[in-house]
Every structure is written in C-alpha cells, then in structure tokens.
Design an enzyme around this catalytic site. Structure first.
Site, PDB file in Angstrom:
ATOM      1  N   GLU A  47       0.840  -1.195   0.000  1.00 42.30           N
ATOM      2  CA  GLU A  47       0.000   0.000   0.000  1.00 42.30           C
ATOM      3  C   GLU A  47       0.880   1.253   0.000  1.00 42.30           C
ATOM      4  O   GLU A  47       1.934   1.290   0.634  1.00 42.30           O
ATOM      5  CB  GLU A  47      -0.892  -0.013   1.243  1.00 42.30           C
ATOM      6  CG  GLU A  47      -1.886   1.128   1.322  1.00 42.30           C
ATOM      7  CD  GLU A  47      -2.746   1.063   2.579  1.00 42.30           C
ATOM      8  OE1 GLU A  47      -3.850   1.650   2.559  1.00 42.30           O
ATOM      9  OE2 GLU A  47      -2.335   0.425   3.577  1.00 42.30           O
ATOM     10  N   LYS A 118     -10.224   0.588  -2.084  1.00 39.59           N
ATOM     11  CA  LYS A 118     -10.246   0.159  -0.685  1.00 39.59           C
ATOM     12  C   LYS A 118     -11.581   0.488  -0.032  1.00 39.59           C
ATOM     13  O   LYS A 118     -12.033   1.634  -0.061  1.00 39.59           O
ATOM     14  CB  LYS A 118      -9.097   0.827   0.066  1.00 39.59           C
ATOM     15  CG  LYS A 118      -8.948   0.402   1.519  1.00 39.59           C
ATOM     16  CD  LYS A 118      -7.728   1.094   2.125  1.00 39.59           C
ATOM     17  CE  LYS A 118      -7.498   0.681   3.563  1.00 39.59           C
ATOM     18  NZ  LYS A 118      -6.313   1.369   4.131  1.00 39.59           N
ATOM     19  N   CYS A 160      -4.920  -3.608   3.235  1.00 40.80           N
ATOM     20  CA  CYS A 160      -4.607  -3.270   4.622  1.00 40.80           C
ATOM     21  C   CYS A 160      -5.773  -3.536   5.586  1.00 40.80           C
ATOM     22  O   CYS A 160      -6.044  -4.684   5.937  1.00 40.80           O
ATOM     23  CB  CYS A 160      -4.120  -1.833   4.704  1.00 40.80           C
ATOM     24  SG  CYS A 160      -3.162  -1.468   6.198  1.00 40.80           S
TER      25      CYS A 160
END
Length: 273
Positions: A47, A118, A160
C-alpha cells in the site's frame, strides 16, 4: 486430461516508502526485477508504495487522473518482466474531494485486469507516536470487491484494514477466488499483534493462498510500519516471511495441491449461514 498445473513462484514485495516519488518508484522497479529474476510469476507491491505519509497524495491523485503516469509505470513493469503485478495502492480522485486508494492488477502483457478501491478505512486510536489515525479524512471508501482472472489463477484483492473483515473475503470465495492479495501499511503496534494471525485465518478459512505485501520500517518521526510481508498457503502454513526493511519474499504456489485440499475438506460446501 489437462496437463497438471505446475507450482509457480509468487512474491510479496516489502518497501519502506517515503515522500520522494522517484526514489520509491526506483525501489519498486528493483524489487519487481528481483522477483522476476527469481522466477516469480506474481508480484504484489505494498500500500502507498509510490508515496507514503504525505499530503501530496491529493496532487498525485490529480496528476494520475490526468496522465496516469504511475499506471503506465506499473503496466510497463508487468510487461517488461513478464509478471502478473498487483500495484500496491495509488490515490485517484473521488467525487467528494477526497481520494480513493486504488489497487490496479496488471497481466504479464501489461493489460489492466482490474482496479480495486479500498472499502474499509482505518479510523482508530493506536498507542504509538502517531496516536490517532483518521483515514476517512482523506480517503473515500470504495463499494465493490474485486476478483479477476489472471495467468496465475483467480485473484481477490484487499488493502490493509480490509484484512479485519472476514465477510469481505467470503464474498471473494463465492466468486471462486484462489489467491488473496493484501497490499498493506500496517502500523507497527497493530501489525506485530494481529498481522500474521489474521492473514493465517483468512488463508485457512477460505482455503486460499495469501500474498501480503506490507510496508516495513521507519517512515518519519511518528510513523513506523510492521513489515512481515508473507506468503501463506491454503493450509495456513507460512511459506516465506520478511522481517523489517526492504525485501522480496518468494515462495511456490501449488495450485493443484490447493484444489486437492478443497476436495478433501470441502469447507465452502458445508456453510450453513
């Protein structure tokens, strides 16, 4: 009978990205080159690989929407090294003035196979030098999961904080995901506590290969990431793992063994809820 699928190399690329775009891109290219040289057919960047810890993300997002320079860079890396490449995450503008964290997947010919935005944003108070994280101040959430076909199998993409939401990966399994990739920048305090247990759980419960590429070092006076980029098989075994610092973590993915495991223990068929 079709020919058996031979094990292939997969790589999690760990970086310690900073606020200098050119330096970060050079590091990413060197790591992809190393992965390809060692025989990897899939590589995953972390990321924020191109720019970390900077409000320049808004400028970068605008520039990227205009000319797509980093997207071209990633596409060229994939085709130059003949590798399926998951491009960590880069910012792109959202309609509300924030940005999306976008993970592009490229085939070995440089074609874009898909883009994931995301979904889950890290708004939490953590006992480190940074203290409070409010990702939603700068980032807008995506809405859709992504599972794409590739030369190495069906790939599901998370980023993440998504790791903490198992229902997301169940939806990937419903779309026949075989590999889960997780570009990440876990904080050191949360990563050292939860990173590996959560990754092993996602691998075991979904009977998928997991390739998780993390940031791994000191980025500034307040921000430290946890490293530990890793490849985990569908049994939950850690096949290769990094410590801290820049690293290229490579292991073999045995797709036939994974399919055999799913037949011996058909967990997905036993779901009741």
């Amino acid at each position: 009978m079709p020919e058996p699928w031979l094990p292939i190399g997969v790589a999690a690329l760990q970086m310690v990205s900073g606020q200098k775009l050119d330096d970060n891109l050079q590091s990413a290219q060197a790591l992809v080159a190393t992965a390809a040289k060692k025989g990897a057919k899939l590589a995953v960047l972390p990321e924020n690989f191109a720019l970390f810890g900077s409000k320049k993300i808004f400028t970068l997002a605008t520039d990227e929407a205009r000319d797509g320079a980093i997207q071209h860079f990633l596409s060229n890396l994939a085709s130059d090294y003949g590798i399926t490449l998951v491009g960590g995450s880069i910012p792109l503008p959202s309609p509300d003035g924030r940005v999306f964290a976008c993970s592009f997947v490229y085939g070995a010919d440089g074609s874009c196979l898909g883009c994931y935005r995301k979904i889950h944003l890290f708004d939490a108070d953590v006992g480190d030098a940074q203290g409070s994280y409010r990702e939603s101040d700068s980032y807008a959430p995506g809405e859709n999961i992504l599972v794409v076909d590739s030369a190495v199998g069906r790939i599901g993409v998370g980023i993440c904080y998504d790791l903490r939401f198992p229902e997301m990966f169940r939806r990937m399994l419903d779309q026949q995901a075989e590999i889960i990739v997780l570009p990440s920048a876990f904080t050191r305090s949360t990563g050292w506590a939860h990173w590996l247990p959560l990754l092993r759980a996602r691998a075991i419960e979904n009977q998928c290969l997991v390739v998780a590429a993390n940031q791994g070092g000191i980025h500034d006076a307040k921000r430290q990431t946890s490293g530990g980029s890793v490849v985990i098989d569908s049994w939950g075994s850690v096949l290769a793992e990094a410590g801290l610092g820049e690293a290229c973590v490579i292991a073999k993915y045995d797709r036939e063994e994974q399919r055999a495991l799913r037949q011996r223990m058909p967990v997905s068929q036993h779901r009741r809820l």
